[in-house]
Motif scaffolding. Sequence first.
Motif, mmCIF file in Angstrom:
data_model
loop_
_atom_site.group_PDB
_atom_site.id
_atom_site.type_symbol
_atom_site.label_atom_id
_atom_site.label_comp_id
_atom_site.label_asym_id
_atom_site.label_seq_id
_atom_site.Cartn_x
_atom_site.Cartn_y
_atom_site.Cartn_z
ATOM 1 N N ARG A 203 -19.296 -25.387 -38.998
ATOM 2 C CA ARG A 203 -19.531 -25.840 -40.367
ATOM 3 C C ARG A 203 -19.430 -27.348 -40.576
ATOM 4 N NH1 ARG A 203 -16.130 -21.471 -44.087
ATOM 5 N NH2 ARG A 203 -17.119 -19.572 -43.300
ATOM 6 N N CYS A 204 -18.976 -28.102 -39.580
ATOM 7 C CA CYS A 204 -18.667 -29.519 -39.817
ATOM 8 C C CYS A 204 -19.902 -30.415 -39.878
ATOM 9 C CB CYS A 204 -17.702 -30.034 -38.753
ATOM 10 S SG CYS A 204 -18.423 -30.143 -37.096
ATOM 11 N N GLY A 205 -21.066 -29.914 -39.444
ATOM 12 C CA GLY A 205 -22.278 -30.707 -39.518
ATOM 13 C C GLY A 205 -22.570 -31.564 -38.305
ATOM 14 N N HIS A 206 -21.744 -31.486 -37.268
ATOM 15 C CA HIS A 206 -21.994 -32.204 -36.019
ATOM 16 C C HIS A 206 -22.758 -31.270 -35.075
ATOM 17 C CE1 HIS A 206 -19.346 -35.725 -36.723
ATOM 18 N NE2 HIS A 206 -18.690 -34.870 -37.490
ATOM 19 N N ALA A 207 -24.009 -31.596 -34.778
ATOM 20 C CA ALA A 207 -24.838 -30.723 -33.946
ATOM 21 C C ALA A 207 -24.225 -30.519 -32.564
ATOM 22 C CB ALA A 207 -26.240 -31.301 -33.823
ATOM 23 N N SER A 208 -23.659 -31.576 -31.992
ATOM 24 C CA SER A 208 -23.094 -31.466 -30.645
ATOM 25 C C SER A 208 -21.880 -30.549 -30.628
ATOM 26 C CB SER A 208 -22.712 -32.846 -30.111
ATOM 27 O OG SER A 208 -21.759 -33.469 -30.964
ATOM 28 N N LEU A 209 -21.081 -30.562 -31.696
ATOM 29 C CA LEU A 209 -19.902 -29.694 -31.752
ATOM 30 C C LEU A 209 -20.304 -28.242 -32.003
ATOM 31 C CD1 LEU A 209 -17.295 -31.808 -33.763
ATOM 32 C CD2 LEU A 209 -17.596 -31.623 -31.292
ATOM 33 N N ASN A 210 -21.380 -28.039 -32.738
ATOM 34 C CA ASN A 210 -21.847 -26.685 -33.015
ATOM 35 C C ASN A 210 -22.227 -25.951 -31.732
ATOM 36 O OD1 ASN A 210 -22.587 -24.497 -34.656
ATOM 37 N ND2 ASN A 210 -24.717 -25.170 -34.699
ATOM 38 N N LYS A 211 -22.618 -26.719 -30.709
ATOM 39 C CA LYS A 211 -23.002 -26.120 -29.427
ATOM 40 C C LYS A 211 -21.825 -25.966 -28.476
ATOM 41 C CE LYS A 211 -27.600 -28.266 -29.711
ATOM 42 N NZ LYS A 211 -28.530 -29.235 -29.082
ATOM 43 N N LEU A 212 -20.670 -26.504 -28.848
ATOM 44 C CA LEU A 212 -19.508 -26.493 -27.957
ATOM 45 C C LEU A 212 -18.751 -25.181 -28.086
ATOM 46 C CD1 LEU A 212 -17.573 -27.936 -25.999
ATOM 47 C CD2 LEU A 212 -16.459 -28.977 -27.997
ATOM 48 N N ASN A 213 -18.516 -24.522 -26.966
ATOM 49 C CA ASN A 213 -17.725 -23.291 -26.935
ATOM 50 C C ASN A 213 -16.243 -23.660 -26.948
ATOM 51 O OD1 ASN A 213 -16.419 -20.899 -26.434
ATOM 52 N ND2 ASN A 213 -17.656 -20.328 -24.658
ATOM 53 N N PRO A 214 -15.487 -23.276 -27.992
ATOM 54 C CA PRO A 214 -14.073 -23.648 -28.062
ATOM 55 C C PRO A 214 -13.255 -23.203 -26.854
ATOM 56 C CG PRO A 214 -14.815 -22.781 -30.162
ATOM 57 C CD PRO A 214 -15.928 -22.542 -29.176
ATOM 58 N N GLU A 215 -13.675 -22.102 -26.220
ATOM 59 C CA GLU A 215 -12.915 -21.589 -25.088
ATOM 60 C C GLU A 215 -13.036 -22.484 -23.852
ATOM 61 O OE1 GLU A 215 -14.003 -17.561 -24.428
ATOM 62 O OE2 GLU A 215 -13.144 -16.851 -26.322
ATOM 63 N N LYS A 216 -13.982 -23.434 -23.875
ATOM 64 C CA LYS A 216 -14.123 -24.367 -22.749
ATOM 65 C C LYS A 216 -13.161 -25.543 -22.852
ATOM 66 C CE LYS A 216 -18.915 -23.350 -21.492
ATOM 67 N NZ LYS A 216 -20.265 -23.910 -21.237
ATOM 68 N N ILE A 217 -12.480 -25.657 -23.986
ATOM 69 C CA ILE A 217 -11.500 -26.728 -24.157
ATOM 70 C C ILE A 217 -10.142 -26.213 -23.701
ATOM 71 C CG2 ILE A 217 -10.422 -28.328 -25.775
ATOM 72 C CD1 ILE A 217 -12.859 -27.998 -27.573
#
Length: 292
Positions: A203-217
């Motif tokens: 929801r934050c509007g950052h396209a690059s973050l929208n593609k990031l899988n949280p489980e990879k952090i």
Amino acid sequence: MLNPMWLQTFRTLVEVGHFTQTAEKLFMTQPGVSQHINKLELACGHNLIKRYNKTFEVTEQGRRVYQYALQMEAQQSQLIESLNIDDSTVGQCRISCSGSMALHIYPQLLNIQKRYPQLTFHLEAAPKKRMLEGIQAGLSDLAIITEKPSEHLFSSEVCGEEPLVLVLPKALQNEPLTPELLIQCGLISHPDALYYLSLYFRRCGHASLNKLNPEKILPVSYINQLSQILVPISEGIGFTVLPQSAVNAFALREALHVHQPVKPVSETLYIVHKKGRELASRYQTVLSQLSI
């Protein structure tokens, strides 16, 4: 008739899961807790728990006695409440919410209590499932949650929005927020971390973050105490996502950097109570003065 004090001790033991902590919560000694459990088992004619070294498991008979204890407490509370005149400034308000929301509303409840000394509050921070179970069991009258519950069991209404924020160390305030930065920084994990991350990234509007899988952090730390989650970040370690109210309550806010997203991220808040049960007028007094 089963001794109410034995039932209270047993109920607390089941919920806390530890003899020593039960004793501390009830201002008893550990042998006193064991004595209450032994007497209750003798009165019931069954073992209510199976002991394994320093732990225990609740038996089937124990689970039934626990449900009975919950019902007895709820019935007693309802009886006492029914004997009181429905005064809008008198009586106890039993409210449950998340830990972060408790940090936000508890000071407000204290201010309300100063204005109306005969109003008292029982505020419990709990997971959503336990909040709803508490309302159904009559242990709580009102809950503030972030997901609309079943309309068959609960009445609910929207009461506000709870902002979610991504928090980094102050030293990174001038760095552009990228997936690489977050992966390098590492996650300060907590029970709701992956859920909050996923919601924030979408929801934050950052396209690059929208593609990031949280489980990879990868997490660099885990803590389930709300008041401690931001401590490592204030010392330059990791990042996380939390409700804004948790950041507002943190003493070392100057050591944190709250990222400003393209689009604000929040969750809708609902006030929930048991369907078919009319709330006492004192709840309207509280809700009218509560800023959620």
